[in-house]
Design a protein around this motif. Structure first.
Motif, PDB file in Angstrom:
ATOM      1  N   PHE A   1      41.303  41.526  45.477  1.00  0.00           N
ATOM      2  CA  PHE A   1      40.219  42.305  46.078  1.00  0.00           C
ATOM      3  C   PHE A   1      39.377  41.413  46.993  1.00  0.00           C
ATOM      4  CE2 PHE A   1      35.799  43.830  45.796  1.00  0.00           C
ATOM      5  CZ  PHE A   1      35.963  45.152  46.172  1.00  0.00           C
TER       6      PHE A   1
ATOM      7  N   ARG B   1      27.793  35.865  49.068  1.00  0.00           N
ATOM      8  CA  ARG B   1      28.507  34.586  48.922  1.00  0.00           C
ATOM      9  C   ARG B   1      27.766  33.467  49.650  1.00  0.00           C
ATOM     10  NH1 ARG B   1      33.329  38.207  48.520  1.00  0.00           N
ATOM     11  NH2 ARG B   1      33.338  38.392  50.781  1.00  0.00           N
TER      12      ARG B   1
ATOM     13  N   ALA C   1      35.224  32.647  37.615  1.00  0.00           N
ATOM     14  CA  ALA C   1      36.043  33.216  36.539  1.00  0.00           C
ATOM     15  C   ALA C   1      36.849  34.446  36.954  1.00  0.00           C
ATOM     16  CB  ALA C   1      35.157  33.559  35.345  1.00  0.00           C
ATOM     17  N   LEU C   2      36.373  35.179  37.970  1.00  0.00           N
ATOM     18  CA  LEU C   2      37.061  36.395  38.434  1.00  0.00           C
ATOM     19  C   LEU C   2      37.197  36.257  39.943  1.00  0.00           C
ATOM     20  CD1 LEU C   2      34.392  37.947  36.392  1.00  0.00           C
ATOM     21  CD2 LEU C   2      36.679  38.701  35.837  1.00  0.00           C
TER      22      LEU C   2
ATOM     23  N   ALA D   1      39.834  36.653  42.376  1.00  0.00           N
ATOM     24  CA  ALA D   1      40.571  37.554  43.287  1.00  0.00           C
ATOM     25  C   ALA D   1      41.310  36.798  44.398  1.00  0.00           C
ATOM     26  CB  ALA D   1      39.672  38.648  43.822  1.00  0.00           C
TER      27      ALA D   1
ATOM     28  N   ARG E   1      35.289  32.648  46.713  1.00  0.00           N
ATOM     29  CA  ARG E   1      34.102  31.941  46.235  1.00  0.00           C
ATOM     30  C   ARG E   1      34.440  30.501  45.872  1.00  0.00           C
ATOM     31  NH1 ARG E   1      29.606  35.402  44.608  1.00  0.00           N
ATOM     32  NH2 ARG E   1      30.233  37.457  45.294  1.00  0.00           N
TER      33      ARG E   1
ATOM     34  N   ASN F   1      39.888  31.315  38.775  1.00  0.00           N
ATOM     35  CA  ASN F   1      40.708  32.017  37.786  1.00  0.00           C
ATOM     36  C   ASN F   1      40.794  33.505  38.091  1.00  0.00           C
ATOM     37  OD1 ASN F   1      42.006  32.357  35.061  1.00  0.00           O
ATOM     38  ND2 ASN F   1      40.190  33.667  34.787  1.00  0.00           N
ATOM     39  N   ASP F   2      41.957  34.076  37.834  1.00  0.00           N
ATOM     40  CA  ASP F   2      42.074  35.537  37.852  1.00  0.00           C
ATOM     41  C   ASP F   2      43.200  35.939  36.910  1.00  0.00           C
ATOM     42  OD1 ASP F   2      40.961  37.825  40.067  1.00  0.00           O
ATOM     43  OD2 ASP F   2      42.661  38.403  38.808  1.00  0.00           O
TER      44      ASP F   2
ATOM     45  N   ARG G   1      44.393  33.469  33.795  1.00  0.00           N
ATOM     46  CA  ARG G   1      44.139  33.791  32.401  1.00  0.00           C
ATOM     47  C   ARG G   1      43.066  34.866  32.278  1.00  0.00           C
ATOM     48  NH1 ARG G   1      43.402  28.784  28.830  1.00  0.00           N
ATOM     49  NH2 ARG G   1      44.347  30.274  27.400  1.00  0.00           N
ATOM     50  N   ASP G   2      42.962  35.398  31.084  1.00  0.00           N
ATOM     51  CA  ASP G   2      41.842  36.288  30.803  1.00  0.00           C
ATOM     52  C   ASP G   2      40.584  35.410  30.792  1.00  0.00           C
ATOM     53  OD1 ASP G   2      39.769  37.661  29.402  1.00  0.00           O
ATOM     54  OD2 ASP G   2      41.279  39.036  28.609  1.00  0.00           O
ATOM     55  N   ALA G   3      39.601  35.793  31.577  1.00  0.00           N
ATOM     56  CA  ALA G   3      38.392  34.978  31.706  1.00  0.00           C
ATOM     57  C   ALA G   3      37.758  34.690  30.344  1.00  0.00           C
ATOM     58  CB  ALA G   3      37.385  35.683  32.608  1.00  0.00           C
TER      59      ALA G   3
ATOM     60  N   PRO H   1      32.613  40.482  38.703  1.00  0.00           N
ATOM     61  CA  PRO H   1      33.687  41.446  38.393  1.00  0.00           C
ATOM     62  C   PRO H   1      33.563  42.751  39.176  1.00  0.00           C
ATOM     63  CG  PRO H   1      31.951  41.613  36.748  1.00  0.00           C
ATOM     64  CD  PRO H   1      31.442  40.685  37.826  1.00  0.00           C
ATOM     65  N   PHE H   2      34.534  43.648  38.987  1.00  0.00           N
ATOM     66  CA  PHE H   2      34.335  45.054  39.368  1.00  0.00           C
ATOM     67  C   PHE H   2      33.524  45.637  38.220  1.00  0.00           C
ATOM     68  CE2 PHE H   2      39.136  44.748  40.238  1.00  0.00           C
ATOM     69  CZ  PHE H   2      38.989  44.373  41.555  1.00  0.00           C
TER      70      PHE H   2
HETATM   71  N1  SAH Z   1      34.744  37.378  43.110  1.00  0.00           N
HETATM   72  C1  SAH Z   1      35.583  38.027  44.084  1.00  0.00           C
HETATM   73  C2  SAH Z   1      35.887  39.465  43.724  1.00  0.00           C
HETATM   74  C3  SAH Z   1      36.427  39.643  42.351  1.00  0.00           C
HETATM   75  S1  SAH Z   1      37.037  41.249  42.010  1.00  0.00           S
HETATM   76  C4  SAH Z   1      34.964  37.944  45.475  1.00  0.00           C
HETATM   77  O1  SAH Z   1      33.842  37.449  45.661  1.00  0.00           O
HETATM   78  O2  SAH Z   1      35.624  38.367  46.418  1.00  0.00           O
HETATM   79  C5  SAH Z   1      37.310  41.121  40.291  1.00  0.00           C
HETATM   80  C6  SAH Z   1      38.572  40.334  39.890  1.00  0.00           C
HETATM   81  O3  SAH Z   1      38.513  40.157  38.477  1.00  0.00           O
HETATM   82  C7  SAH Z   1      39.888  41.044  40.178  1.00  0.00           C
HETATM   83  O4  SAH Z   1      40.695  40.255  40.995  1.00  0.00           O
HETATM   84  C8  SAH Z   1      40.539  41.226  38.784  1.00  0.00           C
HETATM   85  O5  SAH Z   1      41.932  40.989  38.790  1.00  0.00           O
HETATM   86  C9  SAH Z   1      39.831  40.155  37.983  1.00  0.00           C
HETATM   87  N2  SAH Z   1      39.766  40.416  36.533  1.00  0.00           N
HETATM   88  C10 SAH Z   1      39.518  41.583  35.893  1.00  0.00           C
HETATM   89  N3  SAH Z   1      39.486  41.393  34.550  1.00  0.00           N
HETATM   90  C11 SAH Z   1      39.659  40.070  34.348  1.00  0.00           C
HETATM   91  C12 SAH Z   1      39.707  39.251  33.192  1.00  0.00           C
HETATM   92  N4  SAH Z   1      39.554  39.766  31.969  1.00  0.00           N
HETATM   93  N5  SAH Z   1      39.914  37.915  33.356  1.00  0.00           N
HETATM   94  C13 SAH Z   1      40.067  37.373  34.576  1.00  0.00           C
HETATM   95  N6  SAH Z   1      40.059  38.101  35.704  1.00  0.00           N
HETATM   96  C14 SAH Z   1      39.856  39.436  35.604  1.00  0.00           C
END
Ligand code: SAH
Length: 374
Positions: free
Chosen positions: A29, A38, A65-66, A68, A72, A88-89, A114-116, A132-133
Motif C-alpha cells: 500500500f 512522513r 513495523a507495518l 508496506a 518510511r 517489516n511487513d 513477520r507479524d508485527a 496500519p490500516f
Molecule cells: N506505513 C506505510 C503504510 C502501511 S499500510 C506507509 O507509510 O506507506 C499497512 C501495512 O501493514 C500493510 O502493508 C499490511 O500488509 C501490513 N500489516 C497488516 N497487519 C500486519 C501485521 N500483523 N504485522 C505486520 N504487518 C502487517
C-alpha cells in the motif's frame, strides 16, 4: 499488478501502479497523500535520534513495523540518518517490494516478513512507527513490550468514524472510551492517547505526547517514552472523568451530557520539540510545517469553540478568527487557534464570553470605554 517508479523526499520507490491507493493493498500500500505525515515523521525521528545519541552514545534502533513499500523505513535511513533501521511487513509481497526498494536506493536496512506483534514481542527498539490500516489498538501491547526505557513512539489511526463518535460502542470495545461527535477531532486524539498511555503504563513506561494532530482521514500522535513509576503516576494524574455535550465539557455529570470515560486531559504537544521539528522541516524545505506552527501556537486548554456553529446560533456573520482571539485576549483570557479545526478557537473563557467576542469582535474592553466616553 504493475509497478511504477516514483520519488518521495530523497528516496526512489516502486509502488503499485493504481489510481486508488487501496487497490495496491495486495502488494504494498502506498498513499501519496501521507507525504506530509512522513515529512513530519522524518524530522521527528531526526530530532529524537540526535537526543538519543547525546544520551547514550550509540545509534537508536528503529522499527517501521507495518512498512508496506518500505517508504518510511527508507526515508528514516536516508533522510533522518538513523543507521539501524528495520522494515517489516507480514505480507510476503510487500516484504519483496521493500527488498526491491532497498536495492533501488542502495540503502542498508534490515527487512523482516513477520507479524508485527511477534517481532515486537521478541526484539527491543528505541524508535517505533505503527502506521496500519485502521485501528492501531492491536499492536500497542507488543509495542509497549518492545520499547526501550528512553524511546520515541509514533502511532497512526485511520479508524476515524470510530474515534470521532460515529461508532460509540466500537470505540468502547477498542479504546475503553465512548466517543461522541463532540469536539470530535481532539476528543478522538485524546481517546487514542489515553489508550496508549494505559497500555504502556502496565510496563512502567510513561508516554508523554510531544505532537498530536489530525489530517484528512487519520490521526497521528508522537510521544516520548520513559521508564519509571513516578513518571507514569504523574501522567495518569492528568486523567479525569470526562462528560461532554456539543459545546461544553466537565468532570462531573450535567444536564444532557454524555460520559466519555477517564480521559487524558494533559498536554498534547511539547512546544520545544515541535519547534525543533518545524525548524528542521523549514531547513529542508519540506511541505507540512504549518501543522507544527499551529501546534506550537495552541494554548494548553482542552477542547475548543467552533466559531461557525456559534455564529450561526447568534445569527451573526463569521468574524475573522484572529479578531475573535484578539478580542478574547483583550478581555484578559488566553485564546489561540487549534491544530484540530480551521475555524475553532481554544480559550479559557466561558461560552458566554466567546459569544460576546463573536457578536462584536472588534469591541475590546478599552475601545468600549473609549466609545462610551465619546
Ligand atoms: N506505513 C506505510 C503504510 C502501511 S499500510 C506507509 O507509510 O506507506 C499497512 C501495512 O501493514 C500493510 O502493508 C499490511 O500488509 C501490513 N500489516 C497488516 N497487519 C500486519 C501485521 N500483523 N504485522 C505486520 N504487518 C502487517
Amino acid at each position: 499488478m504493475k509497478l511504477k517508479q516514483i520519488c518521495e523526499g530523497k528516496v526512489k520507490l516502486f509502488v503499485p501502479d493504481v489510481a486508488i491507493p487501496e487497490h495496491g493493498k495486495g502488494i504494498g500500500f502506498y498513499n501519496p497523500a501521507m507525504l506530509v505525515d512522513r515529512n513530519i515523521s522524518v524530522c521527528a525521528v531526526y530530532v529524537f535520534a540526535k537526543r538519543f545519541r547525546e544520551r547514550y552514545s550509540r545509534e537508536p534502533r528503529l522499527c517501521d513495523a507495518l512498512s508496506a513499500t518500505g517508504v518510511r523505513a527508507l526515508r528514516y535511513r536516508i533522510e533522518s540518518g538513523v543507521s539501524r533501521v528495520l522494515a517489516n511487513d507480514v505480507n510476503e509481497r510487500a516484504a519483496e517490494l521493500i527488498e526491491r526498494n532497498t536495492k533501488l536506493n542502495k540503502a542498508n536496512i534490515e527487512i523482516a516478513n513477520r507479524d508485527a506483534n511477534v517481532l515486537l514481542s521478541e526484539r527491543r527498539f528505541d524508535i517505533i512507527d505503527i502506521d496500519p490500516f485502521g485501528s492501531p489498538v492491536r499492536f500497542i501491547d507488543a509495542t509497549a513490550r518492545s520499547l526501550s526505557k528512553f524511546s520515541l513512539l509514533m502511532v497512526t489511526a485511520t479508524d476515524t468514524a470510530t474515534l470521532y463518535g460515529k461508532y460509540t460502542e466500537c470505540c468502547r470495545r477498542r479504546y475503553f472510551a465512548n466517543s461522541y461527535p463532540f469536539f470530535e477531532r481532539e476528543l478522538g486524539v485524546r481517546i487514542l492517547i489515553s489508550f496508549i498511555i494505559r497500555e504502556l503504563a502496565k510496563y512502567n513506561l510513561c508516554f508523554t505526547p510531544v505532537l498530536s494532530y489530525t489530517r484528512r482521514h487519520y490521526l497521528r500522535v508522537f510521544g516520548l517514552v520513559e521508564k519509571g513509576s513516578s513518571k507514569v503516576n504523574e501522567v495518569l494524574s492528568a486523567f479525569k472523568p470526562l462528560y461532554c455535550t456539543q459545546t461544553e465539557w466537565r468532570f462531573s455529570p450535567f444536564g444532557g451530557a454524555r460520559y466519555v470515560g477517564e480521559i487524558y486531559l494533559g498536554r498534547l504537544h511539547e512546544k520545544n520539540v515541535c519547534r525543533e521539528i518545524r525548524d528542521e522541516m523549514l531547513k529542508r524545505g519540506m511541505e507540512g510545517s504549518e501543522i507544527l506552527e499551529r501546534a506550537m501556537e495552541e494554548i494548553e486548554q482542552p477542547f475548543y469553540y467552533e466559531l461557525p456553529e456559534i455564529a450561526s446560533s447568534l445569527r451573526v456573520n463569521l468574524p475573522k478568527i484572529s479578531e475573535v482571539i484578539r478580542s478574547l485576549r483583550a478581555r484578559g483570557y488566553s485564546a489561540s487557534r487549534t491544530v484540530f479545526s480551521q475555524c475553532a478557537v481554544k480559550s479559557d473563557a466561558g461560552a458566554n464570553e466567546v459569544k460576546k467576542a463573536l457578536s462584536n469582535p472588534s469591541l475590546s474592553p478599552s475601545t468600549t470605554s473609549e466609545r462610551r466616553r465619546a
